[in-house]
Design a protein around this motif. Structure first.
Motif, PDB file in Angstrom:
ATOM      1  N   VAL A 176       0.709  -1.200  -0.314  1.00  0.00           N
ATOM      2  CA  VAL A 176      -0.204  -0.069   0.267  1.00  0.00           C
ATOM      3  C   VAL A 176       0.814   1.379   0.157  1.00  0.00           C
ATOM      4  O   VAL A 176       1.741   1.493   0.774  1.00  0.00           O
ATOM      5  CB  VAL A 176      -1.022   0.143   1.013  1.00  0.00           C
ATOM      6  N   TYR A 177       0.199   1.971  -0.719  1.00  0.00           N
ATOM      7  CA  TYR A 177       1.530   3.452  -1.141  1.00  0.00           C
ATOM      8  C   TYR A 177       0.678   4.725  -1.150  1.00  0.00           C
ATOM      9  O   TYR A 177      -0.987   3.850  -1.957  1.00  0.00           O
ATOM     10  CB  TYR A 177       2.926   3.264  -1.715  1.00  0.00           C
ATOM     11  N   GLU A 178       0.979   5.591  -1.524  1.00  0.00           N
ATOM     12  CA  GLU A 178      -0.004   7.342  -1.382  1.00  0.00           C
ATOM     13  C   GLU A 178       1.169   7.655  -2.572  1.00  0.00           C
ATOM     14  O   GLU A 178       2.067   7.945  -2.457  1.00  0.00           O
ATOM     15  CB  GLU A 178       0.341   7.962  -0.254  1.00  0.00           C
ATOM     16  N   THR A 179       0.639   8.263  -3.603  1.00  0.00           N
ATOM     17  CA  THR A 179       1.695   9.289  -4.595  1.00  0.00           C
ATOM     18  C   THR A 179       0.533  11.001  -3.660  1.00  0.00           C
ATOM     19  O   THR A 179      -0.342  11.393  -3.498  1.00  0.00           O
ATOM     20  CB  THR A 179       1.723   8.856  -5.892  1.00  0.00           C
ATOM     21  N   SER A 180       1.421  11.457  -4.737  1.00  0.00           N
ATOM     22  CA  SER A 180       1.363  13.109  -4.310  1.00  0.00           C
ATOM     23  C   SER A 180      -0.199  14.341  -5.258  1.00  0.00           C
ATOM     24  O   SER A 180      -0.778  14.297  -4.723  1.00  0.00           O
ATOM     25  CB  SER A 180       2.193  14.480  -4.586  1.00  0.00           C
ATOM     26  N   ASN A 181      -0.001  12.941  -6.686  1.00  0.00           N
ATOM     27  CA  ASN A 181      -1.295  13.181  -6.759  1.00  0.00           C
ATOM     28  C   ASN A 181      -2.249  12.721  -6.480  1.00  0.00           C
ATOM     29  O   ASN A 181      -3.651  13.833  -7.344  1.00  0.00           O
ATOM     30  CB  ASN A 181      -0.534  13.158  -8.582  1.00  0.00           C
ATOM     31  N   VAL A 182      -2.869  11.125  -5.995  1.00  0.00           N
ATOM     32  CA  VAL A 182      -4.184  11.269  -5.857  1.00  0.00           C
ATOM     33  C   VAL A 182      -3.739  10.291  -4.368  1.00  0.00           C
ATOM     34  O   VAL A 182      -2.505  10.232  -3.866  1.00  0.00           O
ATOM     35  CB  VAL A 182      -3.559   9.686  -6.580  1.00  0.00           C
ATOM     36  N   VAL A 227      -0.978  -2.859  -4.068  1.00  0.00           N
ATOM     37  CA  VAL A 227      -0.744  -3.874  -4.822  1.00  0.00           C
ATOM     38  C   VAL A 227      -0.618  -4.949  -4.945  1.00  0.00           C
ATOM     39  O   VAL A 227      -0.399  -5.299  -3.155  1.00  0.00           O
ATOM     40  CB  VAL A 227       0.068  -3.375  -5.581  1.00  0.00           C
ATOM     41  N   VAL A 228      -1.674  -5.936  -4.744  1.00  0.00           N
ATOM     42  CA  VAL A 228      -1.844  -7.575  -4.434  1.00  0.00           C
ATOM     43  C   VAL A 228      -0.769  -8.456  -4.181  1.00  0.00           C
ATOM     44  O   VAL A 228      -0.262  -8.426  -5.970  1.00  0.00           O
ATOM     45  CB  VAL A 228      -3.014  -7.962  -4.901  1.00  0.00           C
TER      46      VAL A 228
END
Length: 1049
Positions: free
Chosen positions: A804-810, A816-817
């Motif tokens: 699991v991750y985060e980005t600045s745009n979303v 991702v399984v």
């Protein structure tokens, strides 16, 4: 995401506390209510609740409290709350607690100061710690040792922070000064630990400066010294010479913990005989001086490890190890005997056997309830010694024969098996053993022991007197004949009163109607015709065979028949008088006929079985018509089979010993170090010995570890696809109770991934030790993440999860399984050996069975057995000679043991059909359900023995269909892939249409479907090494195929 915490508190989820109630209790003046409310708040926080509204209330009403319990709970609360925001910056309200912590560090009460300093050891925020540093340093000089020792720990924790060296620049110098003047042992230990952790050179200098005083230091400080020595010597083995003297001096320390650690450190660092002898002597002293059974077991494990690498040194102390037999614990006795039996030599065999004989005599008193099991262990140990050294057999065999009538059947069976082997391997003892066996035969009460003893009598009674004594003994133990008698009466007599039977007869029954319509009753010879069935009893002192036969044991009856037949056949050779031979033959025939009559009578609840009946009838026919060919088979061939069995057993043992004795050797181009040319200046005898032993170990290649890179590559598991924004693969390391996942995560995007987290979960008896942290991953960078998993049983487990991750745009989190990681049962079981008797006992006791039908393309029985052994990592207990030949049948027993001490039993029974295929069953038994099911699944998966490859191709021209090779033996296909307008996938096997701009290969590995590549995301059902080769195109010019080169999964 769960975060790590140092607290573990029981929480009853059935009665959750309400935040408002907690707040009201905290605002009140009742101290007990405040304590209860703080405990509830801490438990809620530990279980994932967020209580942001309580912080200000706690600052206002709890901080000023003078109660020690409230202050302790306050520190626990401050430890577990979030002190930073999502960006990692300290929350502004945390400044409110700094003044309270400073006041606590200057509090007149020592307890408040101490617990606050311990709290600072768990803080990782420099913004909170920095204002408190002057107060912490002042506590280093406090008069109370409790505060000083905690202040030193706080300094160490602050110095270990990422920027701790800037916060406390001269901390090592201060601690070194304190160490030189400190008198409290705990504070001194903490100071040395701080130098050991943060400034190792200063710790080494202090240790070498005070070498003469090390033996006077406290136990805690000495333990840290040993840890420092181990760390230094691992990094630089050349420095260990001067440290070994320190370890030797600590062997005389009053603390047993220090002495134990010294011995372990000596073994790990030095190969010098003097050092190893000192360590072994220390272990023996601990073994005798410690009363705790757990300590004894641990020490015995260390001695076992020491024996494997330094057998000669431990062999000199075998008598000290044998003294551990005085412990009443069976596990300690078993480990002690295992160690000693491996150390037996021609020099000490007499002492070992003498000690074992004394222990056997001690078991004759019935004070301890487990004397029977202990006696069985001792008999097995003596048996092992007598086989290795036949010259001691004469001193023990007659003593052990006294236990043929032991109430413990297992012990008596071991004795008779020992006697059977000794009488063959020691021809000089045959006469005395036969004489003793015939004298004590009447004492035997167990059927299995009687059967083996009868076989010995039939095979080894050679002279005329022995044969006659053998026949007489058997007749005496069978008692008077017949076993019962039958009389017929007319129907008009049936109305007469039935007489009372004595205590030895069976209960009366109604008269039986015969074929001619008359009535009949059974009676003893001395009773009247109206008596019910009566068994004719022999004398009480000699009725062991009779009593066993009258219980329905006709297998023993068949053994008696065979023994009498052999004795009569041999009597024909040694007895010149034909009259005596005919007399003995007729008596034997009478006994055999009486047993058949007993077997078909209604006296017993069950009739004779067909196998025993056929065997007794065969003996009757042989006695009626003897010949040279029959005599040769019965008197020579049977004995030769036993001799061949013993020879094969000794050959297998010899091969195993040779295999264990193989050691690695140096490479041809390795350097040779001539220690005689070394300078001996300044070196003690111990240091010189250690140098010499190091050279020898290096010359024999024992310092070089084999690193099988191919095996390492096989343990790499691909977790995500190549087209995923995050690529991950894991290297799995399995070591007994621990599984380590070394996961490599690669950011394949051009964006920074924030709060990237590897979330894992387990199924089965697996447990995550700690949760991985959150990471920030730069564009196209990688990160190594480790996860530790504990294993508690031998069962196939599954590890699954996602990234699991985060980005600045979303703003939403991306998931991702990951591909599942299956932990193989083969990592936990290893081949093992047990006796046939132990195997049968476990087979009867174990309650879990898994029956797997044979379904394979292999057509040879032996080849299939070898394939099962290789696939399951088990050892075949059946002798190779029993598997030779081509008869169309095969039955074999396999055995393995897990690292958790679990036993796995497998019986393979297969038959070759007329069409050449194999059929049959593989039965698995174990004490636990998990290992039986997991091993059955493994066999089902592996037994076919071959891989099948299917090709699925498609054209590059979208919209054009091509014929696809059919997929056979495939029941269901599950695809998961990123959606694409150009790709259509159907789960139907019969109608597979794939239209895309790429190629696709499906491979079935023993029933599992996997994929090598995909236009968007690989379909991964099991990891596939990318060792494939291009082959000519098939199905047209636009079709491309790949195959895997020589890979079976």
């Amino acid at each position: 995401m769960e975060k790590s915490c140092s607290l573990l508190v029981h929480f009853d989820k059935g009665t959750p506390a309400i935040a408002n109630e907690i707040k009201e209790s905290l605002e009140g003046n009742d101290v007990d209510a405040k304590i209860d409310a703080m405990k509830k708040a801490i438990m809620l926080l530990l279980n994932g609740e967020t209580l942001p509204q309580l912080f200000i209330t706690i600052v206002r009403y709890v901080l000023p409290s003078e109660d020690h319990t409230v202050q302790k709970l306050l520190l626990l609360y401050l430890e577990i709350i979030d002190k930073t925001d999502q960006k990692g910056r300290v929350l502004p309200e945390m400044i409110l607690i700094c003044q309270n912590l400073r006041n606590n560090l200057q509090h007149p009460n020592e307890y408040i100061r101490g617990v606050t300093l311990r709290f600072l050891c768990r803080l990782n925020e420099p913004e909170i710690i920095e204002p408190l540093i002057p107060s912490v340093l002042q506590n280093l000089e406090h008069r109370h040792p409790y505060i000083r020792r905690n202040a030193i720990l706080a300094v160490m924790s602050i110095y270990k922070l990422p920027n701790g060296e800037q916060l406390l620049v001269d901390a090592p110098e201060m601690i070194e000064k304190i160490l030189s003047t400190e008198q409290d042992q705990s504070a001194k230990r903490n100071a040395f630990l701080m130098l050991f952790t943060c400034a190792q050179e200063r710790a080494i200098n202090y240790l070498l400066t005070n070498v003469d005083k090390v033996s006077e230091w406290g136990e805690l400080l000495q333990m840290v010294v040993l840890e420092l020595i181990r760390k230094v010597c691992r990094t630089n083995r050349g420095e260990k010479g001067r440290y070994i003297k320190i370890i030797i001096s600590l062997l005389n320390a009053p603390s047993t913990a220090v002495v134990y650690e010294c011995a372990g450190t000596l073994v790990s660092l030095s190969y010098a005989p003097t050092a190893i002898r000192a360590a072994a002597n220390t272990y023996c002293q601990l073994l005798l001086s410690q009363s705790d059974n757990n300590v004894k077991l641990i020490v015995l494990d260390r001695l076992t490890e020491l024996k494997s690498s330094h057998r000669e040194v431990v062999a000199d102390m075998f008598m000290d190890v044998l003294r551990a037999l005085s412990s009443p614990n069976l596990d300690i006795r078993r480990k002690t005997l295992d160690i000693v039996l491996d150390l037996v030599t021609h020099k000490n065999i007499n002492e070992v056997v003498l000690t074992l004989k004394k222990e056997v005599v001690k078991t004759q008193n019935g004070e301890l309830e487990k004397n029977g099991e202990y006696r069985q262990m001792l008999i097995q140990a003596i048996h092992s010694c007598a086989i290795k050294f036949p010259e001691v057999a004469s001193t023990v065999v007659h003593l052990l024969m006294d236990f043929l009538g032991d109430s413990n059947v297992a012990s008596a069976v071991d004795v008779v098996i020992f006697v059977r082997e000794i009488i063959e391997t020691n021809p000089k003892l045959r006469v005395s053993i036969i004489t003793r066996l015939l004298d004590t035969f009447y004492q035997i009460r167990a059927s299995r022991v009687c059967s083996c003893a009868l076989w010995i009598i039939g095979e080894y009674c050679m002279s005329l007197s022995e044969v006659e004594s053998g026949i007489a003994t058997i007749k005496q133990c069978l008692g008077e004949l017949p076993f019962f008698s039958v009389s017929e009466e007319e129907s008009n007599d049936s109305s007469k009163k039935v007489q009372q039977v004595n205590s030895m007869t069976v209960s009366s029954k109604r008269p039986a109607i015969l074929a001619d319509g008359t009535y009949a009753t059974q009676s003893a010879a001395s009773e009247t015709a109206f008596s019910p069935p009566t068994l004719v009893q022999g004398s009480l002192a000699s009725g062991n065979l009779r009593s066993l036969l009258l219980t329905g044991d006709f297998f023993l009856g068949a053994v008696v028949a065979c023994t009498l037949t052999k004795l009569v056949l041999r009597l024909e050779e040694v007895q010149p008088s034909k009259v005596e031979v005919n007399k003995a033959s007729s008596q034997a025939l009478l006994i055999l006929v009486s047993m058949l009559q007993l077997g078909h009578s209604p006296v017993l609840p069950h009739p004779i079985d067909s196998d025993s009946y056929d065997r007794i009838v065969l003996c009757i026919r042989l006695l009626c018509n003897t010949g040279d060919e029959i005599r040769k088979i019965w008197l020579k061939s049977c004995h030769q089979s036993f001799v061949d069995m013993l020879s094969e057993k000794q050959l297998r043992e010899t091969e195993e010993i040779k295999a264990k004795a193989q050691i690695s050797h140096a490479q041809p181009d390795d350097l040779i170090d001539f220690y005689h040319l070394k300078s001996r200046k300044g070196m003690s005898q111990l240091e010189l010995e250690d140098e010499v032993q190091d050279d020898l170990k290096r010359a024999t290649g024992q310092f070089v570890k084999d690193r099988d890179d191919a095996n390492k590559l096989n343990r790499i598991i691909q977790l995500t696809g190549f087209s995923d924004p995050v690529y991950a693969e894991a290297y799995v390391t399995v070591h007994h109770y621990d599984i380590v996942l070394d996961v490599t995560v690669i950011n394949r995007t051009k964006e920074t991934l924030q709060n990237l987290c590897l979330e894992l979960a387990t199924m089965g008896d697996l447990k995550l030790v700690e949760r991985p942290q959150n990471y920030t991953l730069a564009p196209e960078s990688s990160k190594q993440i480790k996860a530790n998993i504990k294993v508690s049983s031998t069962e196939t487990g599954v590890i699954f999860g996602n990234i699991v991750y985060e980005t600045s745009n979303v703003h939403e989190r991306t998931v991702v399984v990951l591909n599942d990681i299956h932990i193989d049962i083969m990592d936990y079981i290893s081949p093992a050996v047990c006796s046939d008797g132990a195997f049968r006992t476990m087979w009867a006791e174990f309650e879990w069975e898994n029956k797997v039908a044979v379904n394979t393309v292999i057509q040879h029985e032996k080849e299939f057995l070898d394939h099962i052994m290789k696939s399951t990592n088990m050892k075949c207990l059946t002798a190779p000679s029993a598997l030779d030949g081509e008869c169309g049948f095969l039955a074999a027993n396999l055995y393995a043991k897990s690292v958790f001490g679990e036993d796995a039993l497998v019986n393979v029974s297969i038959e070759k059909q007329t069409d050449g295929k194999l059929s049959g069953y593989i039965r698995i038994r174990s004490k636990t359900q998990g290992i039986a099911l997991s091993l059955g699944d493994k066999i089902t998966l592996k037994q076919k023995g071959a891989s099948t490859i299917w090709y699925v191709g498609w054209t590059e021209r979208s919209g054009t269909r091509r014929s696809v090779p059919p997929l056979v033996r495939l029941k269901r296909v599950n695809f998961r892939s990123a959606s694409s307008p150009e790709t259509t996938r159907s789960t139907s096997v019969e109608h597979k249409i794939i239209i895309s701009v790429s190629f696709f290969l499906l491979v079935s590995i023993r029933g599992h479907l996997c994929s090598l590549s995909s236009p968007f995301r690989p379909v991964m059902f099991c990891p596939v090494p990318f060792a494939y080769q291009t082959i000519p195109s098939f199905g047209g010019p636009d079709m491309i195929g790949y195959c895997i080169s020589d890979w079976l999964g």
